[in-house]
Design an enzyme around this catalytic site. Structure first.
Site, PDB file in Angstrom:
ATOM      1  N   TYR A 284       0.705  -1.097  -0.089  1.00 34.80           N
ATOM      2  CA  TYR A 284       0.023   0.005   0.164  1.00 34.80           C
ATOM      3  C   TYR A 284       0.889   1.410   0.148  1.00 34.80           C
ATOM      4  O   TYR A 284       0.776   2.183  -0.934  1.00 34.80           O
ATOM      5  CB  TYR A 284      -0.961   0.089   1.237  1.00 34.80           C
ATOM      6  CG  TYR A 284      -1.570   1.330   1.370  1.00 34.80           C
ATOM      7  CD1 TYR A 284      -2.813   1.517   0.769  1.00 34.80           C
ATOM      8  CD2 TYR A 284      -1.240   2.090   2.536  1.00 34.80           C
ATOM      9  CE1 TYR A 284      -3.587   2.756   1.050  1.00 34.80           C
ATOM     10  CE2 TYR A 284      -1.814   3.277   2.762  1.00 34.80           C
ATOM     11  CZ  TYR A 284      -3.185   3.612   2.124  1.00 34.80           C
ATOM     12  OH  TYR A 284      -3.884   4.776   2.324  1.00 34.80           O
TER      13      TYR A 284
ATOM     14  N   VAL B 122      -6.991  10.673   8.851  1.00 30.79           N
ATOM     15  CA  VAL B 122      -8.458  11.034   9.018  1.00 30.79           C
ATOM     16  C   VAL B 122      -9.372  10.233   9.547  1.00 30.79           C
ATOM     17  O   VAL B 122      -9.590   8.773   9.211  1.00 30.79           O
ATOM     18  CB  VAL B 122      -8.808  11.196   7.249  1.00 30.79           C
ATOM     19  CG1 VAL B 122     -10.324  12.198   7.010  1.00 30.79           C
ATOM     20  CG2 VAL B 122      -7.811  12.046   6.533  1.00 30.79           C
TER      21      VAL B 122
HETATM   22  N1  LIG Z   1      -8.484   7.740   5.981  1.00 30.23           N
HETATM   23  C1  LIG Z   1      -6.923   8.149   6.151  1.00 30.23           C
HETATM   24  O1  LIG Z   1      -6.783   8.311   7.320  1.00 30.23           O
HETATM   25  C2  LIG Z   1      -6.232   8.426   5.086  1.00 30.23           C
HETATM   26  C3  LIG Z   1      -4.965   8.746   5.353  1.00 30.23           C
HETATM   27  C4  LIG Z   1      -4.024   8.930   4.071  1.00 30.23           C
HETATM   28  C5  LIG Z   1      -4.431   8.781   2.878  1.00 30.23           C
HETATM   29  N2  LIG Z   1      -5.878   8.390   2.425  1.00 30.23           N
HETATM   30  C6  LIG Z   1      -6.077   8.059   1.462  1.00 30.23           C
HETATM   31  O2  LIG Z   1      -7.475   8.722   0.941  1.00 30.23           O
HETATM   32  C7  LIG Z   1      -8.439   7.774  -0.019  1.00 30.23           C
HETATM   33  C8  LIG Z   1      -9.526   7.697   0.547  1.00 30.23           C
HETATM   34  O3  LIG Z   1      -9.355   6.936   1.822  1.00 30.23           O
HETATM   35  P1  LIG Z   1     -10.383   6.174   2.875  1.00 30.23           P
HETATM   36  O4  LIG Z   1      -9.772   6.309   4.380  1.00 30.23           O
HETATM   37  O5  LIG Z   1     -11.724   7.011   2.767  1.00 30.23           O
HETATM   38  O6  LIG Z   1     -10.640   4.883   2.245  1.00 30.23           O
HETATM   39  P2  LIG Z   1     -11.795   3.756   2.379  1.00 30.23           P
HETATM   40  O7  LIG Z   1     -11.106   2.517   2.515  1.00 30.23           O
HETATM   41  O8  LIG Z   1     -12.466   4.304   3.669  1.00 30.23           O
HETATM   42  O9  LIG Z   1     -12.532   4.110   1.180  1.00 30.23           O
HETATM   43  C9  LIG Z   1     -12.254   3.821  -0.078  1.00 30.23           C
HETATM   44  C10 LIG Z   1     -13.493   3.700  -0.790  1.00 30.23           C
HETATM   45  O10 LIG Z   1     -13.031   2.939  -2.143  1.00 30.23           O
HETATM   46  C11 LIG Z   1     -13.837   2.010  -2.456  1.00 30.23           C
HETATM   47  N3  LIG Z   1     -13.185   0.963  -3.120  1.00 30.23           N
HETATM   48  C12 LIG Z   1     -12.296   0.166  -2.300  1.00 30.23           C
HETATM   49  N4  LIG Z   1     -11.821  -0.804  -3.092  1.00 30.23           N
HETATM   50  C13 LIG Z   1     -12.436  -0.529  -4.386  1.00 30.23           C
HETATM   51  C14 LIG Z   1     -12.404  -1.278  -5.869  1.00 30.23           C
HETATM   52  N5  LIG Z   1     -11.725  -2.275  -5.970  1.00 30.23           N
HETATM   53  N6  LIG Z   1     -13.479  -0.872  -6.615  1.00 30.23           N
HETATM   54  C15 LIG Z   1     -14.104   0.425  -6.485  1.00 30.23           C
HETATM   55  N7  LIG Z   1     -14.170   1.166  -5.190  1.00 30.23           N
HETATM   56  C16 LIG Z   1     -13.412   0.558  -4.011  1.00 30.23           C
HETATM   57  C17 LIG Z   1     -14.383   1.520  -0.995  1.00 30.23           C
HETATM   58  O11 LIG Z   1     -15.705   0.863  -1.045  1.00 30.23           O
HETATM   59  C18 LIG Z   1     -14.605   2.993  -0.243  1.00 30.23           C
HETATM   60  O12 LIG Z   1     -15.946   3.446  -0.686  1.00 30.23           O
HETATM   61  C19 LIG Z   1      -7.122   6.821  -0.266  1.00 30.23           C
HETATM   62  O13 LIG Z   1      -6.707   7.037  -1.416  1.00 30.23           O
HETATM   63  C20 LIG Z   1      -6.474   6.637   0.894  1.00 30.23           C
HETATM   64  O14 LIG Z   1      -5.206   6.054   0.427  1.00 30.23           O
HETATM   65  C21 LIG Z   1      -6.583   8.041   3.653  1.00 30.23           C
END
Ligand SMILES: NC(=O)c1ccc[n+]([C@@H]2O[C@H](COP(=O)([O-])OP(=O)(O)OC[C@H]3O[C@@H](n4cnc5c(N)ncnc54)[C@H](O)[C@@H]3O)[C@@H](O)[C@H]2O)c1
Length: 256
Positions: free
Chosen positions: A163, A196
């Protein structure tokens, strides 16, 4: 409807969001819909996505978001979804490459198949979604692509190397595309979220010990919320950011 800023140029824009059904993506879908944008989003979480569309529609936005079920590991299905969004809303001029999955894995347990799956979930679709919308942006006279990075690798977080590798690569793609398409008024940036507080993070990882780690790490008190990420995404997508390209924009409470 609470909006901190209104960007008139986002009104009526055709916006495509990956993973827009839950987590940060849901905040993006809602924020752009509130600006009057025509949002199409893809996700595999059908129940969450359908509930989100209902909830946004009930707010009385002008254009209810269009949910398209699509597993982003399937590039043909992604291309089909981009085509359907274009048919419904016109040429896509904002692409938010948000979808990813931070599943934990130990180095010893990673097989070539699992590795390829992590790349398919966290990296490959970002390139192909960009490839699919670029001709539309060129036709429309410009556009904005926002790729989602992560502070995790900057903070040397372990436990999910495939990742963190994929997330670090976002800026490489951002800078390559920004150079190739900048003269055509297509801007490409990386939005880097801190830790987040999505429902998933709170459920799985935000223990009292983690809370202490956040307090020690962040310069700012409080927590980074999905809405804080959406605020930056709106800015980067809008003409307010018209001379911003090829950069990383970090929203992490001053941690890194
Ligand atoms: N939440 C955090 O603390 C955080 C920190 C750093 C970076 N990010 C980045 O922010 C972005 C969003 O993160 P998040 O925490 O909301 O992630 P999450 O896992 O909560 O949500 C991701 C979304 O993508 C969808 N998804 C996952 N696999 C999929 C697939 N194969 N096809 C279609 N949809 C798919 C999921 O169903 C979900 O709705 C990501 O790129 C993540 O790397 C998040």
């Amino acid at each position: 409807m609470q909006q901190k800023a209104i960007y008139p140029d986002l009104d009526g824009r055709s916006v495509f969001i990956t993973g827009g059904g839950s987590g940060i993506g849901a905040a993006l879908t809602r924020a752009f819909a509130r600006q009057g944008s025509k949002v199409a989003f893809v996700d595999i979480a059908d129940a969450d996505s359908e509930a989100l569309v209902r909830s946004i529609r009930e707010e009385g936005v002008r254009h209810a978001p269009l949910f398209l079920h699509c597993d982003l590991r399937d590039i043909a299905a992604l291309r089909e979804s981009v085509a359907r969004a274009q048919q419904a809303h016109g040429d896509i001029t904002v692409l938010l490459n948000n979808a990813a999955h931070d599943e934990r894995h130990a180095v010893e347990s990673v097989t070539p198949e699992y590795f390829d799956d992590r790349i398919a979930v966290n990296q490959r679709h970002v390139f192909f979604a960009s490839q699919a919308v670029l001709p539309q942006m060129q036709r429309a006279g410009g556009g904005a692509i926002v790729n989602f990075g992560s502070v995790s690798w900057k903070l040397r977080q372990g436990g999910m190397p495939a990742y963190t590798m994929a997330k670090a690569s976002m800026q490489g793609l951002t800078r390559g595309l920004a150079r190739d398409y900048g003269k055509q008024n297509i801007r490409v940036n990386t939005l880097v979220p801190g830790w987040v507080m999505t429902e998933r993070q709170l459920k799985l990882w935000v223990t009292p010990e983690a809370e202490r780690e956040i307090d020690a790490g962040q310069a700012l008190a409080g927590r980074v919320r999905p809405e804080n990420i959406a605020d930056m995404a709106l800015f980067l997508a809008s003409d307010a950011a018209s001379m911003c390209s090829a950069q990383e924009f970090v929203v992490d409470g001053g941690w890194t």
